[in-house]
Design a protein around this motif. Structure first.
Motif, mmCIF file in Angstrom:
data_model
loop_
_atom_site.group_PDB
_atom_site.id
_atom_site.type_symbol
_atom_site.label_atom_id
_atom_site.label_comp_id
_atom_site.label_asym_id
_atom_site.label_seq_id
_atom_site.Cartn_x
_atom_site.Cartn_y
_atom_site.Cartn_z
ATOM 1 N N LYS A 1 0.988 -1.088 0.038
ATOM 2 C CA LYS A 1 0.052 -0.185 -0.445
ATOM 3 C C LYS A 1 1.031 1.313 0.228
ATOM 4 O O LYS A 1 0.626 2.331 -1.000
ATOM 5 C CB LYS A 1 -1.082 -0.096 1.142
ATOM 6 C CG LYS A 1 -2.098 1.124 1.218
ATOM 7 C CD LYS A 1 -3.296 0.943 2.350
ATOM 8 C CE LYS A 1 -3.885 2.256 1.528
ATOM 9 N NZ LYS A 1 -4.921 2.133 2.872
ATOM 10 N N THR A 2 1.934 1.771 1.060
ATOM 11 C CA THR A 2 2.681 2.594 0.796
ATOM 12 C C THR A 2 3.356 2.719 -0.660
ATOM 13 O O THR A 2 2.886 4.466 -0.616
ATOM 14 C CB THR A 2 3.306 2.255 1.930
ATOM 15 O OG1 THR A 2 5.266 1.228 1.609
ATOM 16 C CG2 THR A 2 3.107 2.273 3.176
ATOM 17 N N GLY A 3 3.774 2.019 -1.943
ATOM 18 C CA GLY A 3 4.719 2.427 -2.653
ATOM 19 C C GLY A 3 3.080 2.296 -4.040
ATOM 20 O O GLY A 3 3.756 2.087 -4.812
ATOM 21 N N LYS A 4 2.044 1.500 -2.996
ATOM 22 C CA LYS A 4 1.102 1.349 -4.166
ATOM 23 C C LYS A 4 1.407 0.831 -6.080
ATOM 24 O O LYS A 4 1.411 0.962 -6.570
ATOM 25 C CB LYS A 4 0.266 2.722 -4.924
ATOM 26 C CG LYS A 4 0.211 3.799 -3.767
ATOM 27 C CD LYS A 4 -0.933 5.020 -4.295
ATOM 28 C CE LYS A 4 -1.715 5.593 -3.661
ATOM 29 N NZ LYS A 4 -1.837 5.003 -1.880
ATOM 30 N N ARG A 5 2.098 0.140 -5.234
ATOM 31 C CA ARG A 5 3.017 -0.968 -6.126
ATOM 32 C C ARG A 5 2.355 -2.449 -5.994
ATOM 33 O O ARG A 5 2.583 -3.325 -4.845
ATOM 34 C CB ARG A 5 4.450 -0.936 -6.151
ATOM 35 C CG ARG A 5 5.039 -1.754 -5.159
ATOM 36 C CD ARG A 5 6.593 -1.517 -5.278
ATOM 37 N NE ARG A 5 7.144 -1.693 -5.039
ATOM 38 C CZ ARG A 5 8.214 -2.539 -4.950
ATOM 39 N NH1 ARG A 5 9.257 -1.875 -5.760
ATOM 40 N NH2 ARG A 5 9.799 -3.874 -3.666
ATOM 41 N N SER B 1 5.867 -3.656 -10.292
ATOM 42 C CA SER B 1 4.436 -2.936 -11.333
ATOM 43 C C SER B 1 5.696 -1.792 -11.423
ATOM 44 O O SER B 1 5.142 -0.673 -12.186
ATOM 45 C CB SER B 1 3.321 -2.529 -10.759
ATOM 46 O OG SER B 1 3.315 -2.353 -9.754
ATOM 47 N N ASP B 2 6.176 -1.270 -10.546
ATOM 48 C CA ASP B 2 6.787 -0.019 -10.614
ATOM 49 C C ASP B 2 8.555 -0.274 -11.721
ATOM 50 O O ASP B 2 8.997 0.661 -11.997
ATOM 51 C CB ASP B 2 7.364 1.087 -9.897
ATOM 52 C CG ASP B 2 8.184 0.512 -8.850
ATOM 53 O OD1 ASP B 2 8.867 -0.902 -9.082
ATOM 54 O OD2 ASP B 2 8.224 0.524 -7.903
ATOM 55 N N GLY B 3 9.191 -1.441 -11.969
ATOM 56 C CA GLY B 3 9.356 -2.023 -12.798
ATOM 57 C C GLY B 3 10.896 -1.911 -12.635
ATOM 58 O O GLY B 3 12.384 -2.876 -12.593
ATOM 59 N N GLU B 4 10.989 -2.455 -10.350
ATOM 60 C CA GLU B 4 11.992 -2.860 -9.999
ATOM 61 C C GLU B 4 12.433 -4.303 -9.809
ATOM 62 O O GLU B 4 10.684 -4.894 -9.727
ATOM 63 C CB GLU B 4 12.032 -2.737 -8.633
ATOM 64 C CG GLU B 4 13.481 -2.766 -7.604
ATOM 65 C CD GLU B 4 13.253 -2.018 -6.502
ATOM 66 O OE1 GLU B 4 14.202 -3.438 -5.351
ATOM 67 O OE2 GLU B 4 12.292 -2.009 -5.780
#
Length: 125
Positions: free
Chosen positions: A63-67, A87-90
């Motif tokens: 939740k904190t990173g919304k990923r 989902s952010d590519g990491e």
């Protein structure tokens, strides 16, 4: 690294008593079937663990990173390799190796994080 810590909490959760559960309200609440464990915590994070043979598939939402993220662990005897992507590519890779009561852990991520640490059942990490 947050994923590893959450999974470590999951492995400790069954050892807690009902009284301890009441004292630690932030632990995840889980539902389990034969091969699937689905959990959500009070902070809005959710994750699942699906076992197929010696392979473990992890999926989740932070939740904190919304990923969203996914990780696959493959076990070969005392050695477990894992790879993951968010989902952010990491992306990340690593392994865990058991030697007696000690676990040697190493990981590296595309976000620049990397670590090698040793954990013992007696002394912790």
């Amino acid at each position: 690294m947050r994923i590893v810590l959450k999974l470590a909490l999951l492995s400790v959760a069954p050892l807690l008593t009902i009284n301890a559960w009441a004292q630690i309200p932030s632990l995840a609440k889980c539902t389990r079937s034969a091969n699937l464990l689905v959990c959500a915590d009070a902070d809005g994070n959710a994750y699942s663990v699906n076992t197929v043979g010696s392979t473990i598939y992890l999926r989740g939402f932070e939740k904190t990173g919304k990923r969203y993220w996914a990780q696959t662990n493959s076990r070969y005897g005392q050695l477990t390799f894992f790879t993951g992507i968010a989902s952010d590519g990491e992306a990340w890779v690593g392994y865990n190796r058991r030697v007696g009561w000690t676990t040697i852990n190493r990981f590296s991520s595309s976000g620049g994080s990397s670590a090698k640490f040793t954990c013992s059942r007696i002394a912790g990490c």
